[in-house]
Write an enzyme that holds these catalytic residues in place. Sequence first.
Site, mmCIF file in Angstrom:
data_model
loop_
_atom_site.group_PDB
_atom_site.id
_atom_site.type_symbol
_atom_site.label_atom_id
_atom_site.label_comp_id
_atom_site.label_asym_id
_atom_site.label_seq_id
_atom_site.Cartn_x
_atom_site.Cartn_y
_atom_site.Cartn_z
ATOM 1 N N LYS A 289 38.689 -89.975 -50.618
ATOM 2 C CA LYS A 289 38.716 -89.544 -49.211
ATOM 3 C C LYS A 289 39.689 -88.362 -49.038
ATOM 4 O O LYS A 289 39.424 -87.419 -48.279
ATOM 5 C CB LYS A 289 39.137 -90.732 -48.331
ATOM 6 C CG LYS A 289 39.349 -90.404 -46.873
ATOM 7 C CD LYS A 289 38.067 -90.248 -46.086
ATOM 8 C CE LYS A 289 38.376 -89.780 -44.679
ATOM 9 N NZ LYS A 289 37.295 -89.876 -43.746
ATOM 10 N N LYS B 153 46.780 -86.147 -40.255
ATOM 11 C CA LYS B 153 47.234 -87.370 -40.937
ATOM 12 C C LYS B 153 46.634 -87.445 -42.343
ATOM 13 O O LYS B 153 47.326 -87.732 -43.320
ATOM 14 C CB LYS B 153 46.798 -88.599 -40.127
ATOM 15 C CG LYS B 153 46.947 -89.916 -40.882
ATOM 16 C CD LYS B 153 46.225 -91.067 -40.194
ATOM 17 C CE LYS B 153 44.736 -90.969 -40.243
ATOM 18 N NZ LYS B 153 44.014 -91.818 -41.146
#
Length: 292
Positions: free
Chosen positions: A170, A238
């Site tokens: 990811k 983030k």
Amino acid sequence: MRVGFVGLGTMGGPMAANAARAGFEVTAWNRTPGRGAELADVGVRLAPSPAHVARASEVVVTIVSDTPDVEAVLFGPDGVAEGAAHGTLVVDMSTISPSATRAFAERLAERGVAMLDAPVSGGSEGAQKGTLSIFVGGEADDLERARSLLASLGTTITHVGPIGSGQAVKAVNQVILAGGYLGVAEGIVLAMKAGLDVEQVVAALSGGAAQSWVLSNRAGRMLANDYPLGFKVALHRKDLRIALELAGETGTTLPISALVETIEAGLIARGHGDDDVSAVARAIRQLSGLAG
Ligand code: NAP
């Protein structure tokens, strides 16, 4: 199978609904009471804590914001670890730190609880339609236990390695996206400053090597300087921080990701954290003397 969901936000709510529609017996919890109340219509039962969810479930999905939030719902008071019986499987589908994921898995293993990391790509639309891409880290046997559940949430399920690997994949995804958004932003602002017809440029380039999803779907927003969601700047930042942490641990240099991360920090400081990520064009526009 009895399945739990912890976190009924933009992603978790529709994912829990899809699991219930697929025939799983779903128990769920959300920190803010009332969120997810509509899930009762598809048979989801709401529980008073993550520990209650774990007691009612063979497999518990966590889908909350960031690394400390996953730690809180797993190991905090009334957390999943308190309620999980020996043999329970935790599937964390949030996007968080790979190294923290490995540490969480070790703490759960001490209690006889297995863990997979299974972050997703595909956005809120993918969560609603059940078409997410899911990157799974962990033991193959544990993935087989969760496979039918994951198949109710996504269309592409890839086992990418041991625990933490899903989060690493990811991170790679988010690094590639950083370059994609910034590159398109630079190209679009250059086209504007050069006095070109930007829509014509996008159409002309879309048959060539510069073609991309970002060019096709986000160039118009950069031209209009309007950035409805989408995927929030704050969430992408983030994720880049997670990628830069992994880069630090592995001795990898990521100049574009570091640049986009600091551009996004500035956007958040100016109140644009809830804009779509294509708002990185604001920075390039402003540096080039356009409204940003
Ligand atoms: P969201 O709509 O902001 O929802 C966040 C959820 O996490 C809410 O249920 C929130 O509860 C809960 N939460 C946050 N901190 C918590 C804590 N300390 N304790 C308990 N619950 C907590 O976010 P989202 O879009 O669903 O994203 C969830 C995860 O999926 C994130 O890791 C995100 O990066 C990832 N993701 C998102 C997308 C996307 O397009 N949105 C795509 C791929 C992956 P409250 O309701 O009480 O705030």
